[in-house]
Design an enzyme around this catalytic site. Structure first.
Site, PDB file in Angstrom:
ATOM      1  N   HIS A 175      25.119 -59.211  15.913  1.00 37.48           N
ATOM      2  CA  HIS A 175      25.611 -59.805  14.836  1.00 37.48           C
ATOM      3  C   HIS A 175      27.116 -60.551  15.263  1.00 37.48           C
ATOM      4  CE1 HIS A 175      25.555 -60.501  10.393  1.00 37.48           C
ATOM      5  NE2 HIS A 175      26.673 -60.209  10.337  1.00 37.48           N
TER       6      HIS A 175
ATOM      7  N   ASP B  66      20.775 -58.481  16.514  1.00 36.12           N
ATOM      8  CA  ASP B  66      21.149 -58.091  15.252  1.00 36.12           C
ATOM      9  C   ASP B  66      20.089 -57.694  14.393  1.00 36.12           C
ATOM     10  OD1 ASP B  66      22.683 -58.192  12.859  1.00 36.12           O
ATOM     11  OD2 ASP B  66      22.765 -60.700  12.834  1.00 36.12           O
TER      12      ASP B  66
ATOM     13  N   SER C 248      27.756 -64.223   9.450  1.00 38.48           N
ATOM     14  CA  SER C 248      27.332 -63.342   8.285  1.00 38.48           C
ATOM     15  C   SER C 248      27.336 -64.062   6.968  1.00 38.48           C
ATOM     16  CB  SER C 248      28.032 -62.009   8.538  1.00 38.48           C
ATOM     17  OG  SER C 248      27.608 -61.140   7.566  1.00 38.48           O
TER      18      SER C 248
END
Length: 445
Positions: free
Chosen positions: A423, A363, A159
């Site tokens: 994610h 994601d 991220s």
């Protein structure tokens, strides 16, 4: 100063279950400590040595793991929820990365996890400060842990951690060239990374529409919101772009009945937060923090980190609460948040640093099509040759007949499309994530 190396430690954590005390299994060799990166800021690191029954840790690479947010803790979330030796119940993790690497978790930027600042002016506000702080940590780490100076070193991330990892990797490469840090740095892994926030945002509508999570009307609303962000970015109004990003997420939640931004097939959405209405200028940033960072400090993990783990570590200052400064970390990076780092990736490729991009199929917040979009913007001379390669199907294990991922590689750029993952790739597809890590670090697979 770094403390002297810790010996092999027994976890010696006792958990109460149905009135009985249960002693947890022996942990691998590890060490931890603080590095004062500036006069009013200190960073916490936690090292686990590779734990393989047949080979010494020196036979395996060293990986530094960087969490996202900014403000999410690698020593907490990455460790106990994704790749560390134990899960949040302190039970052994079958797919821990310690099988094939030593892992260094660092709580960064300062104020994240157990890291802390003593002055509100000490929080990082941009990638430059984040990178310079990390250079202090790595310089001290490799000076103290000389046994790791020759071992292959990689940075893996997730991220916003990917954006930080790219910048840190470039500064580390320069530091090695200048002779100020001695280590064998071989590459960076950018997992579901916030490299180009705009490309991610522009992908939201098409991705949700293609997966039947938006209708025509919803697509139009999300597209309109994304265009407002694009306009703000073109005018270099980065803080406004972050505010508009928050509004775009509101529109998505309304139209999708609260889709999970981190895995569109998971019904319990960590992003669905109850936030009291406020007229404060900082309110949208608070809402973003609660959606994207606070869920990684959920009660169970927070209780673990502020209870048994704190007692085990013995060096956390009394005034420091794990995750207690995370909101301030996030708020102080608000101006930097929407800026892209595509140019940094270009510099890494030009410097012949190995760059791996990997992304989870499910994601939304950093969708794969958004990652592919910024990749096409690279000025790297070999991009056309990379794009022309045929991707290869991957299987999590030799016995499996189900495609777990696709992989494309050319020279020093790799891309992994991880199927059935959101994610947090290692949390969703632990076997494939472990295999990918072995491939990236040039181990047999």
């Amino acid at each position: 100063m770094l403390p002297s190396p810790c010996p092999v430690l027994l976890l010696s954590l006792l958990t109460l279950s149905s009135g009985y005390l249960i002693k947890e299994p022996k942990e691998p060799k590890q060490a931890w400590g603080y590095v004062p990166v500036r006069s009013n800021a200190s960073m916490f690191w936690w090292l686990y040595y590779a734990d393989n029954p047949t080979q010494n840790f020196t036979k395996f690479p060293l990986i530094m793991w960087l969490q996202g947010g900014p403000g999410a803790s690698g020593c907490g979330y990455g460790n106990f929820e994704e790749i560390g030796p134990l899960d949040a119940d302190l039970k052994p993790r079958r797919t821990t990365w310690l099988q094939a690497a030593s892992v260094l978790f660092v709580d960064n930027p300062v104020g994240t996890g157990y890291s802390y600042v003593n002055d509100t002016l000490a929080y990082a506000t941009d990638l430059c400060t984040v990178s310079s702080d990390m250079m202090v940590v790595l310089r001290e780490f490799f000076k103290s842990k000389t046994e790791f100076q020759q071992i292959p070193f990689y940075i893996f991330s997730e991220s916003y951690g990917g954006k930080m990892a790219a910048a840190i990797a470039l500064e580390l490469h320069k530091a090695i060239q200048a002779g100020t840090i001695k280590c064998n740095f071989l590459g960076v892994g950018l997992g579901d990374s916030w490299i180009s926030p705009l490309d991610s945002v522009l992908s939201w509508g098409p991705y949700l529409y293609s997966t039947s999570l938006l209708d025509d009307k919803g697509l139009k609303e999300v597209t309109t919101a994304a265009k407002k962000i694009l306009d703000a970015m073109n005018k270099k109004q980065f803080k406004l772009a972050t505010l508009l990003w928050s509004k775009a997420e509101d529109i998505i939640e309304e139209n999708t009945n609260g889709v999970n931004f981190y895995n569109i097939l998971t019904h319990e959405s960590p992003s669905k937060v109850a936030v009291a209405s406020s007229e404060s200028e900082m309110f949208p940033f608070l809402k973003l923090f609660q959606r994207h960072v606070q869920y990684q400090h959920k009660d169970k993990l927070s209780d673990l980190m502020n209870g048994p783990i704190r007692k085990k570590l013995k060096i956390i200052p009394d005034h420091v609460k794990w995750g207690g400064q995370a909101q301030n970390v996030f708020m102080n990076m608000a101006e930097d948040f929407m800026k892209h780092a595509i140019d940094i990736v270009d510099e890494l490729l030009e410097a012949n640093v190995n760059v791996t991009v990997y992304n989870g199929q499910l994601d939304l917040i950093v969708s794969t099509i958004g990652q592919e979009a910024w990749l096409r913007k690279l000025k790297w001379p070999n991009l056309k040759k990379f794009s022309a390669q045929n991707w290869q199907a991957l299987y999590a294990c030799p016995e499996s007949t189900e495609t777990a991922a696709f992989h494309k590689s050319y020279e020093n750029l790799d891309f992994f499309w991880i199927l059935k993952a959101g994610h947090m790739v290692p949390a969703d597809q632990g076997d494939m994530a472990l295999k990918m890590m072995r491939m990236v670090t040039r181990q047999s697979h």
